[in-house]
Write a protein that holds these residues in place. Structure first.
Motif, mmCIF file in Angstrom:
data_model
loop_
_atom_site.group_PDB
_atom_site.id
_atom_site.type_symbol
_atom_site.label_atom_id
_atom_site.label_comp_id
_atom_site.label_asym_id
_atom_site.label_seq_id
_atom_site.Cartn_x
_atom_site.Cartn_y
_atom_site.Cartn_z
ATOM 1 N N VAL A 38 -8.168 8.983 0.379
ATOM 2 C CA VAL A 38 -8.200 8.142 1.724
ATOM 3 C C VAL A 38 -8.843 6.609 1.389
ATOM 4 O O VAL A 38 -9.599 6.646 0.294
ATOM 5 C CB VAL A 38 -8.859 8.545 2.950
ATOM 6 C CG1 VAL A 38 -8.348 10.041 3.407
ATOM 7 C CG2 VAL A 38 -10.222 8.738 2.695
ATOM 8 N N SER A 39 -8.398 5.770 2.056
ATOM 9 C CA SER A 39 -8.942 4.409 1.842
ATOM 10 C C SER A 39 -10.470 4.542 2.021
ATOM 11 O O SER A 39 -10.829 4.984 3.170
ATOM 12 C CB SER A 39 -8.172 3.361 2.602
ATOM 13 O OG SER A 39 -8.341 3.431 3.933
ATOM 14 N N LEU A 40 -11.105 3.497 1.815
ATOM 15 C CA LEU A 40 -12.517 3.252 2.484
ATOM 16 C C LEU A 40 -12.391 2.707 3.771
ATOM 17 O O LEU A 40 -13.411 3.252 4.459
ATOM 18 C CB LEU A 40 -13.329 2.041 1.460
ATOM 19 C CG LEU A 40 -13.849 2.498 0.008
ATOM 20 C CD1 LEU A 40 -14.215 1.267 -0.652
ATOM 21 C CD2 LEU A 40 -14.703 3.682 0.275
ATOM 22 N N ASP A 41 -11.642 1.859 4.028
ATOM 23 C CA ASP A 41 -11.353 1.524 5.632
ATOM 24 C C ASP A 41 -11.152 2.617 6.340
ATOM 25 O O ASP A 41 -11.841 2.726 7.623
ATOM 26 C CB ASP A 41 -10.167 0.716 5.800
ATOM 27 C CG ASP A 41 -10.309 -0.829 5.107
ATOM 28 O OD1 ASP A 41 -11.480 -1.093 4.939
ATOM 29 O OD2 ASP A 41 -9.232 -1.318 5.238
ATOM 30 N N SER A 42 -10.492 3.611 6.095
ATOM 31 C CA SER A 42 -10.156 5.035 6.818
ATOM 32 C C SER A 42 -11.503 5.983 6.874
ATOM 33 O O SER A 42 -11.989 6.236 7.735
ATOM 34 C CB SER A 42 -9.236 5.660 6.333
ATOM 35 O OG SER A 42 -8.870 6.929 6.825
ATOM 36 N N ILE A 60 -10.385 3.534 10.317
ATOM 37 C CA ILE A 60 -8.998 2.655 10.496
ATOM 38 C C ILE A 60 -7.997 3.508 9.904
ATOM 39 O O ILE A 60 -7.924 4.072 8.704
ATOM 40 C CB ILE A 60 -9.045 1.378 9.771
ATOM 41 C CG1 ILE A 60 -10.173 0.556 10.647
ATOM 42 C CG2 ILE A 60 -7.911 0.564 9.807
ATOM 43 C CD1 ILE A 60 -10.572 -0.768 9.973
ATOM 44 N N ASP A 61 -6.849 3.775 10.624
ATOM 45 C CA ASP A 61 -5.738 4.386 10.003
ATOM 46 C C ASP A 61 -4.738 3.456 9.256
ATOM 47 O O ASP A 61 -4.244 2.393 9.796
ATOM 48 C CB ASP A 61 -5.051 4.999 11.288
ATOM 49 C CG ASP A 61 -3.505 5.748 10.843
ATOM 50 O OD1 ASP A 61 -3.499 6.080 9.601
ATOM 51 O OD2 ASP A 61 -2.682 5.895 11.733
ATOM 52 N N ASN A 62 -4.760 3.697 8.215
ATOM 53 C CA ASN A 62 -3.950 2.454 7.282
ATOM 54 C C ASN A 62 -2.372 3.177 6.886
ATOM 55 O O ASN A 62 -1.679 2.929 6.270
ATOM 56 C CB ASN A 62 -4.510 2.373 5.907
ATOM 57 C CG ASN A 62 -5.896 1.660 5.994
ATOM 58 O OD1 ASN A 62 -5.900 0.960 6.861
ATOM 59 N ND2 ASN A 62 -6.490 1.781 5.000
ATOM 60 N N LYS A 63 -1.902 3.913 7.960
ATOM 61 C CA LYS A 63 -0.525 4.242 7.814
ATOM 62 C C LYS A 63 0.470 3.017 7.924
ATOM 63 O O LYS A 63 1.542 2.941 7.623
ATOM 64 C CB LYS A 63 -0.373 5.386 8.483
ATOM 65 C CG LYS A 63 -0.828 6.720 8.483
ATOM 66 C CD LYS A 63 -0.420 7.875 9.265
ATOM 67 C CE LYS A 63 -1.381 8.951 8.848
ATOM 68 N NZ LYS A 63 -0.992 10.267 9.954
ATOM 69 N N SER A 64 -0.036 2.401 8.957
ATOM 70 C CA SER A 64 0.646 0.944 9.064
ATOM 71 C C SER A 64 0.599 -0.046 7.960
ATOM 72 O O SER A 64 -0.634 -0.259 7.633
ATOM 73 C CB SER A 64 0.628 0.290 10.450
ATOM 74 O OG SER A 64 -0.735 0.046 10.345
ATOM 75 N N LYS A 65 1.379 -0.480 7.184
ATOM 76 C CA LYS A 65 1.114 -1.284 6.002
ATOM 77 C C LYS A 65 0.961 -2.816 6.554
ATOM 78 O O LYS A 65 1.500 -3.327 7.627
ATOM 79 C CB LYS A 65 2.482 -1.184 5.115
ATOM 80 C CG LYS A 65 2.886 -0.075 4.555
ATOM 81 C CD LYS A 65 1.699 0.238 3.679
ATOM 82 C CE LYS A 65 2.125 1.657 2.887
ATOM 83 N NZ LYS A 65 0.914 2.237 2.324
#
Length: 121
Positions: free
Chosen positions: A57-61, A66-71
């Protein structure tokens, strides 16, 4: 870092990983994992990066939830850690900012003006 403790526990349990297993992968104690999940302490940056790699997963997530599914176009937007929202990287863009980032516009306009002047003669 309240979101981090929730996210860590969520990703660990979803992955079917025990605190002992995760501690072994990070070379820390099980108690350290327990403290991270309860919010008593937080891992250092190296362990955060390793955790994001382990859970894919991303560090943001992982850290902010934060859900990074939306680009998000990272050329135009950047995450503001204070507001926890994406903001324009360069602020509001004016005409000159646009031209400096899109020099092709000048070439097209110059070509059109040249073509128009040739048609008039």
């Amino acid at each position: 870092m309240i979101e981090f403790s929730k996210q860590l526990k969520k990703y660990r349990t979803e992955g079917g990983i025990t605190q002992d297993d995760l501690a072994g992968k990070l070379y820390v104690t099980r108690q350290a994992i327990s403290k991270w999940e309860s919010g008593e302490s937080t891992p250092d940056l190296n362990n955060l990066v390793k955790l994001s790699d382990i859970f894919n997963v991303s560090l943001d997530s992982l850290v902010l939830g934060i859900d990074n599914k939306s680009k998000v176009d990272s050329d135009e937007f950047v995450l503001d850690p204070v507001s926890n929202q994406y903001v324009r990287r360069y602020g509001k863009m004016n005409f000159w900012d646009f031209i400096s980032k899109n020099s092709w516009v000048i070439i097209v306009l110059a070509s059109l003006l040249f073509w128009a002047s040739m048609m008039l003669h």
